[in-house]
Design a protein around this motif. Structure first.
Motif, short mmCIF file in Angstrom:
data_model
loop_
_atom_site.label_atom_id
_atom_site.label_comp_id
_atom_site.label_asym_id
_atom_site.label_seq_id
_atom_site.Cartn_x
_atom_site.Cartn_y
_atom_site.Cartn_z
N ARG A 25 27.83 29.31 21.40
CA ARG A 25 27.46 30.41 20.51
C ARG A 25 28.73 31.14 20.07
O ARG A 25 29.51 31.60 20.89
CB ARG A 25 26.49 31.37 21.21
N GLU A 26 28.93 31.22 18.75
CA GLU A 26 30.07 31.93 18.17
C GLU A 26 29.58 33.28 17.66
O GLU A 26 28.60 33.36 16.91
CB GLU A 26 30.67 31.12 17.01
N MET A 27 30.28 34.34 18.03
CA MET A 27 29.85 35.70 17.67
C MET A 27 31.04 36.47 17.11
O MET A 27 31.97 36.81 17.85
CB MET A 27 29.28 36.41 18.90
N ALA A 28 31.03 36.75 15.84
CA ALA A 28 32.13 37.46 15.18
C ALA A 28 31.70 38.88 14.84
O ALA A 28 30.61 39.11 14.31
CB ALA A 28 32.55 36.72 13.91
N GLY A 29 32.57 39.84 15.18
CA GLY A 29 32.33 41.23 14.82
C GLY A 29 31.15 41.86 15.52
O GLY A 29 30.48 42.73 14.96
N VAL A 30 30.88 41.44 16.77
CA VAL A 30 29.75 42.00 17.52
C VAL A 30 30.24 43.16 18.39
O VAL A 30 31.43 43.31 18.64
CB VAL A 30 29.07 40.92 18.39
N SER A 31 29.30 43.97 18.84
CA SER A 31 29.67 45.09 19.70
C SER A 31 30.16 44.59 21.05
O SER A 31 29.70 43.55 21.55
CB SER A 31 28.48 46.03 19.87
N CYS A 32 31.09 45.33 21.63
CA CYS A 32 31.65 44.94 22.92
C CYS A 32 30.76 45.48 24.04
O CYS A 32 30.56 46.70 24.16
CB CYS A 32 33.08 45.49 23.08
N PRO A 33 30.20 44.61 24.88
CA PRO A 33 29.32 45.07 25.96
C PRO A 33 30.08 45.95 26.96
O PRO A 33 31.31 45.84 27.09
CB PRO A 33 28.86 43.77 26.63
N PRO A 34 29.38 46.83 27.66
CA PRO A 34 30.03 47.76 28.61
C PRO A 34 30.92 47.08 29.64
O PRO A 34 32.01 47.58 29.95
CB PRO A 34 28.84 48.47 29.27
N PHE A 35 30.49 45.92 30.17
CA PHE A 35 31.31 45.25 31.19
C PHE A 35 32.67 44.86 30.62
O PHE A 35 33.71 45.10 31.24
CB PHE A 35 30.59 44.00 31.70
N PHE A 36 32.68 44.26 29.43
CA PHE A 36 33.94 43.80 28.86
C PHE A 36 34.82 44.97 28.41
O PHE A 36 36.04 44.88 28.45
CB PHE A 36 33.68 42.82 27.72
N THR A 37 34.21 46.07 27.99
CA THR A 37 35.02 47.25 27.69
C THR A 37 35.74 47.73 28.93
O THR A 37 36.93 48.07 28.90
CB THR A 37 34.12 48.38 27.12
N ARG A 38 35.04 47.73 30.04
CA ARG A 38 35.63 48.21 31.30
C ARG A 38 36.76 47.30 31.79
O ARG A 38 37.81 47.78 32.21
CB ARG A 38 34.53 48.30 32.37
N VAL A 39 36.59 45.98 31.72
CA VAL A 39 37.59 45.09 32.32
C VAL A 39 38.71 44.71 31.36
O VAL A 39 39.80 44.32 31.80
CB VAL A 39 36.93 43.81 32.88
N THR A 40 38.47 44.79 30.03
CA THR A 40 39.52 44.42 29.07
C THR A 40 40.14 45.62 28.37
O THR A 40 41.22 45.51 27.79
CB THR A 40 38.97 43.48 27.99
N GLY A 41 39.45 46.75 28.38
CA GLY A 41 39.93 47.93 27.67
C GLY A 41 39.60 47.93 26.19
O GLY A 41 39.97 48.87 25.48
N ILE A 42 38.89 46.92 25.70
CA ILE A 42 38.52 46.86 24.28
C ILE A 42 37.26 47.69 24.06
O ILE A 42 36.23 47.45 24.69
CB ILE A 42 38.26 45.39 23.84
N ASP A 43 37.35 48.67 23.17
CA ASP A 43 36.18 49.51 22.90
C ASP A 43 35.79 49.49 21.43
O ASP A 43 35.17 50.42 20.92
CB ASP A 43 36.43 50.95 23.37
N SER A 44 36.16 48.41 20.75
CA SER A 44 35.82 48.22 19.34
C SER A 44 35.08 46.90 19.20
O SER A 44 34.98 46.12 20.16
CB SER A 44 37.11 48.21 18.51
N PRO A 45 34.55 46.58 18.02
CA PRO A 45 33.87 45.28 17.85
C PRO A 45 34.77 44.12 18.23
O PRO A 45 36.00 44.18 18.09
CB PRO A 45 33.54 45.27 16.36
N ILE A 46 34.16 43.05 18.70
CA ILE A 46 34.91 41.89 19.20
C ILE A 46 34.46 40.61 18.54
O ILE A 46 33.35 40.52 18.01
CB ILE A 46 34.76 41.74 20.74
N ASP A 47 35.33 39.62 18.59
CA ASP A 47 34.94 38.24 18.33
C ASP A 47 34.74 37.59 19.70
O ASP A 47 35.66 37.59 20.54
CB ASP A 47 36.03 37.51 17.54
N ARG A 48 33.56 37.05 19.91
CA ARG A 48 33.20 36.54 21.24
C ARG A 48 32.69 35.11 21.11
O ARG A 48 31.87 34.81 20.24
CB ARG A 48 32.13 37.44 21.86
#
Length: 372
Positions: free
Chosen positions: A194-217
């Motif tokens: 599954r390719e996901m472009a410009g989706v919201s960053c889930p709380p877990f990934f914000t916490r562990v990566t520091g990214i708090d903006s939309p992500i490509d996942r």
């Protein structure tokens, strides 16, 4: 129907390496059989049927004598090969007196067991999971238990659209279930991408990566029959052309049947970001265990419905995201059909499964006491 039998001519995870401690015995039910795991004095892991051939006493209630196991009932003693070398009161022991042992392979933090025909065991069939212990990666790992059949977890891990609804507060986001998937397979594997472009960053990934903006996942779920999964997840700020800022995560799921309707769940999350940061590892250990406990609760609830309908089966609706899960069922059915009864599997009905579940629960309680 969801399969509740699994082929024996296959590699399953028996334990994480850290679970089998020197000088201790680890009793565990695997594929409906009582198994004793321990290490010889040089650290080599051993697996044998956890019963004395004399009066069926669990060998895990005995004691280790060097590399050997002494039955705690009448003192019969077995070597790591399963051969009985001592029967108190007897001057001669026939070489036919032995307990069954199982091939083991230890590597990269896991101990794998083959419970079928030992002549068919090929270590090369074990999927690669080197990142579990590799340099440049940090890993959080644990072991969980599920009161439901293993196939329910197999299918849960191949249909990650459920992240939007079962895990919205941790690893899910609303867009996941709506985005298309690509499913491929062969005789032993299934891959769901599954390719996901410009989706919201889930709380877990914000916490562990520091990214708090939309992500490509990107999410790739790989199934290796009969019961091993690797989920590869990559995230980076949406539109960022620099892949060096990409965060990669490998989540391993080893789904080993305990009985027909209970399961051992060995899991790990390895990451190539925040390597060596114990605070991230500790958070991952707690947060991911919570996510998987939600999956287990869902599977156990489904198992209750299945049990209520047995021996018939409730009608199910299949939708687009079920391609991977349904293919995993077909692969298991083919493996079982090819194996037949030759590997020694013992079909279980509801009555015998209930008895085996009770025995497995006692073995789990004993393992807890022995490890304490």
């Amino acid at each position: 129907m969801y399969p509740d039998e699994f082929p024996r001519n296959a590699w399953y995870v028996a334990a994480r390496s850290a679970e089998i401690e020197q000088g201790r015995m680890l009793p565990r039910f695997l594929l409906g059989d009582p198994v004793l795991l321990y290490r010889t004095q040089d650290g080599t892991p051993v697996a044998m049927v956890d019963r004395c051939v004399h009066r069926q006493m669990p060998l895990s209630l005995g004691r280790l004598r060097g590399d050997n196991v002494e039955c705690g009932y009448h003192g019969l003693t077995y070597t790591p090969t399963g051969a009985c070398v001592r029967i108190p009161g007897s001057t001669r022991v026939s070489d036919k007196v032995r307990v069954q042992t199982f091939p083991l392979v230890e590597g990269d933090g896991l101990v794998w067991i083959w419970m079928g025909d030992p002549d068919q065991a090929r270590p090369a069939q074990i999927p690669d999971h080197h990142w579990y212990t590799a340099d440049g990666w940090s890993t959080a790992a644990g072991t969980l238990h599920m009161d439901a059949r293993a196939q329910l977890l197999n299918e849960n891990l191949l249909d990650l659209s459920h992240l939007s609804f079962l895990h919205p507060e941790s690893i899910g986001s609303p867009e996941i279930a709506e985005l298309p998937i690509t499913t491929t397979w062969d005789d032993h594997t299934v891959t769901v991408r599954r390719e996901m472009a410009g989706v919201s960053c889930p709380p877990f990934f914000t916490r562990v990566t520091g990214i708090d903006s939309p992500i490509d996942r990107q999410q790739i779920a790989e199934f290796f029959a009969p019961a091993f999964h690797i989920t590869t997840t990559t995230v980076k700020p949406s539109g960022d052309p620099d892949d060096s800022r990409m965060c990669r995560q490998k989540t391993m799921h080893a789904i080993t049947p305990e009985t027909r309707t209970t399961t051992h769940y060995f899991w790990s999350v390895s990451r190539d970001y925040a390597v060596g940061d114990d605070s991230v590892t500790d958070y991952t250990l707690s947060a991911v265990a919570g996510v998987f406990e939600q999956d287990i609760a869902a599977c156990e609830a489904i198992e209750h419905i299945i049990a209520a309908w047995e021996p018939s089966y409730p009608l199910e609706l299949n939708i687009k995201v079920d391609a991977g899960p349904l293919r995993s069922r077909r692969i298991l059915e083919k493996l079982l059909a090819a194996e037949g009864a030759a590997a020694g599997a013992r079909p279980q009905d509801r009555f015998t499964d209930t008895a085996t579940r009770a025995a497995a629960r006692a073995w789990t309680e004993r393992a807890t006491i022995l490890s304490g």
